[in-house]
Design a protein around this motif. Structure first.
Motif, PDB file in Angstrom:
ATOM      1  N   ASP A   8     -31.586   2.792   1.555  1.00  0.00           N
ATOM      2  CA  ASP A   8     -33.249   3.576   2.249  1.00  0.00           C
ATOM      3  C   ASP A   8     -33.825   2.970   3.439  1.00  0.00           C
ATOM      4  O   ASP A   8     -34.038   4.236   4.392  1.00  0.00           O
ATOM      5  N   LEU A   9     -33.076   2.834   4.420  1.00  0.00           N
ATOM      6  CA  LEU A   9     -32.690   2.725   5.795  1.00  0.00           C
ATOM      7  C   LEU A   9     -32.267   4.499   6.485  1.00  0.00           C
ATOM      8  O   LEU A   9     -32.739   5.219   7.056  1.00  0.00           O
ATOM      9  N   ARG A  10     -31.311   4.341   5.369  1.00  0.00           N
ATOM     10  CA  ARG A  10     -30.543   5.711   5.386  1.00  0.00           C
ATOM     11  C   ARG A  10     -31.671   6.720   5.402  1.00  0.00           C
ATOM     12  O   ARG A  10     -32.223   7.759   6.778  1.00  0.00           O
ATOM     13  N   GLU A  11     -32.969   7.143   4.401  1.00  0.00           N
ATOM     14  CA  GLU A  11     -33.245   8.073   4.165  1.00  0.00           C
ATOM     15  C   GLU A  11     -35.048   7.777   5.282  1.00  0.00           C
ATOM     16  O   GLU A  11     -34.874   8.423   5.650  1.00  0.00           O
ATOM     17  N   ARG A  12     -34.869   6.167   5.397  1.00  0.00           N
ATOM     18  CA  ARG A  12     -35.873   6.290   7.233  1.00  0.00           C
ATOM     19  C   ARG A  12     -36.160   6.688   7.912  1.00  0.00           C
ATOM     20  O   ARG A  12     -36.583   7.401   9.030  1.00  0.00           O
ATOM     21  N   VAL A  13     -34.573   6.761   7.913  1.00  0.00           N
ATOM     22  CA  VAL A  13     -34.130   7.333   9.158  1.00  0.00           C
ATOM     23  C   VAL A  13     -34.367   8.984   9.769  1.00  0.00           C
ATOM     24  O   VAL A  13     -34.967   9.812  10.491  1.00  0.00           O
ATOM     25  N   VAL A  14     -33.900   9.607   8.511  1.00  0.00           N
ATOM     26  CA  VAL A  14     -34.082  11.045   8.381  1.00  0.00           C
ATOM     27  C   VAL A  14     -35.394  11.702   8.427  1.00  0.00           C
ATOM     28  O   VAL A  14     -35.905  12.538   8.545  1.00  0.00           O
ATOM     29  N   ALA A  15     -36.473  10.133   7.422  1.00  0.00           N
ATOM     30  CA  ALA A  15     -38.211  11.054   7.077  1.00  0.00           C
ATOM     31  C   ALA A  15     -38.099  10.716   9.412  1.00  0.00           C
ATOM     32  O   ALA A  15     -39.269  12.050   8.681  1.00  0.00           O
ATOM     33  N   ALA A  16     -38.072   9.750   9.601  1.00  0.00           N
ATOM     34  CA  ALA A  16     -38.386   9.924  10.588  1.00  0.00           C
ATOM     35  C   ALA A  16     -38.001  11.204  11.188  1.00  0.00           C
ATOM     36  O   ALA A  16     -39.149  11.286  12.460  1.00  0.00           O
ATOM     37  N   VAL A  17     -37.510  11.226  11.351  1.00  0.00           N
ATOM     38  CA  VAL A  17     -36.928  12.425  12.268  1.00  0.00           C
ATOM     39  C   VAL A  17     -37.685  13.940  11.527  1.00  0.00           C
ATOM     40  O   VAL A  17     -38.102  14.984  12.819  1.00  0.00           O
ATOM     41  N   ALA A  27     -35.739   7.772  16.145  1.00  0.00           N
ATOM     42  CA  ALA A  27     -35.723   6.612  15.366  1.00  0.00           C
ATOM     43  C   ALA A  27     -34.760   5.603  15.347  1.00  0.00           C
ATOM     44  O   ALA A  27     -34.730   4.973  14.583  1.00  0.00           O
ATOM     45  N   ALA A  28     -33.471   5.867  15.766  1.00  0.00           N
ATOM     46  CA  ALA A  28     -32.564   4.779  16.305  1.00  0.00           C
ATOM     47  C   ALA A  28     -32.644   3.961  16.555  1.00  0.00           C
ATOM     48  O   ALA A  28     -32.862   3.148  16.769  1.00  0.00           O
ATOM     49  N   ALA A  38     -27.764   7.375  13.587  1.00  0.00           N
ATOM     50  CA  ALA A  38     -28.760   8.309  13.355  1.00  0.00           C
ATOM     51  C   ALA A  38     -28.550  10.159  13.368  1.00  0.00           C
ATOM     52  O   ALA A  38     -28.288  11.080  12.181  1.00  0.00           O
ATOM     53  N   VAL A  39     -27.381  10.090  14.803  1.00  0.00           N
ATOM     54  CA  VAL A  39     -26.736  11.764  14.296  1.00  0.00           C
ATOM     55  C   VAL A  39     -26.482  12.019  13.598  1.00  0.00           C
ATOM     56  O   VAL A  39     -26.166  13.348  12.484  1.00  0.00           O
ATOM     57  N   LYS A  40     -25.759  11.043  12.721  1.00  0.00           N
ATOM     58  CA  LYS A  40     -24.694  11.391  12.055  1.00  0.00           C
ATOM     59  C   LYS A  40     -25.355  11.676  10.271  1.00  0.00           C
ATOM     60  O   LYS A  40     -25.032  12.229   9.771  1.00  0.00           O
ATOM     61  N   TRP A  41     -26.322  10.905  10.335  1.00  0.00           N
ATOM     62  CA  TRP A  41     -26.399  10.604   8.715  1.00  0.00           C
ATOM     63  C   TRP A  41     -27.259  12.168   9.109  1.00  0.00           C
ATOM     64  O   TRP A  41     -27.797  12.361   7.428  1.00  0.00           O
ATOM     65  N   LEU A  42     -28.096  12.890  10.283  1.00  0.00           N
ATOM     66  CA  LEU A  42     -29.407  14.087  10.045  1.00  0.00           C
ATOM     67  C   LEU A  42     -27.730  14.524   9.773  1.00  0.00           C
ATOM     68  O   LEU A  42     -28.453  16.041   9.480  1.00  0.00           O
ATOM     69  N   VAL A  51     -28.019  11.667   1.914  1.00  0.00           N
ATOM     70  CA  VAL A  51     -26.863  10.841   2.998  1.00  0.00           C
ATOM     71  C   VAL A  51     -26.236   9.749   2.688  1.00  0.00           C
ATOM     72  O   VAL A  51     -26.216   8.975   3.125  1.00  0.00           O
ATOM     73  N   ALA A  52     -26.214   9.741   1.580  1.00  0.00           N
ATOM     74  CA  ALA A  52     -24.981   9.067   1.078  1.00  0.00           C
ATOM     75  C   ALA A  52     -23.562   8.616   1.845  1.00  0.00           C
ATOM     76  O   ALA A  52     -23.341  10.060   2.623  1.00  0.00           O
ATOM     77  N   PRO A  53     -23.245   7.306   1.710  1.00  0.00           N
ATOM     78  CA  PRO A  53     -22.007   7.033   2.674  1.00  0.00           C
ATOM     79  C   PRO A  53     -20.878   7.820   1.833  1.00  0.00           C
ATOM     80  O   PRO A  53     -20.630   8.351   0.236  1.00  0.00           O
TER      81      PRO A  53
END
Length: 90
Positions: A8-17, A27-28, A38-42, A51-53
């Motif tokens: 959920d957190l990963r998806e929210r950070v990516v969506a915010a960008v 976003a971070a 945040a950079v790595k997730w994007l 964005v799955a680990p």
């Protein structure tokens, strides 16, 4: 060992960008994660679409195997040694 952040957190950070127009830094800061995270997730989202680990843990092969392992076992029973001495011997 730590646990990965929630999806959920990963998806929210990516969506915010991507959808919210925030920079990676913004976003971070907004979600309380490191900028590098945040950079790595994007990057992961761009490369894989997810964005799955990645896998954590798992089987790791032994560092010393085969003839090296046999020599070391035999040598350890013969006489005292130092690591530097073992390196010179082998």
């Amino acid at each position: 060992m730590g646990r990965p952040y929630s999806m959920d957190l990963r998806e929210r950070v990516v969506a915010a960008v991507l959808e919210g127009g925030l920079s990676r830094h913004q976003a971070a800061e907004r979600f309380g994660v490191a900028v590098s995270t945040a950079v790595k997730w994007l990057q992961r989202h761009h490369e894989t679409g997810s964005v799955a680990p990645g896998q954590m843990g798992g089987h790791k092969p032994k560092k010393i195997a085969g003839a090296h392992a046999e020599w070391l076992r035999r040598r350890c029973t013969e006489k005292p040694f130092t690591l530097r001495g073992l390196v010179r011997e082998f």
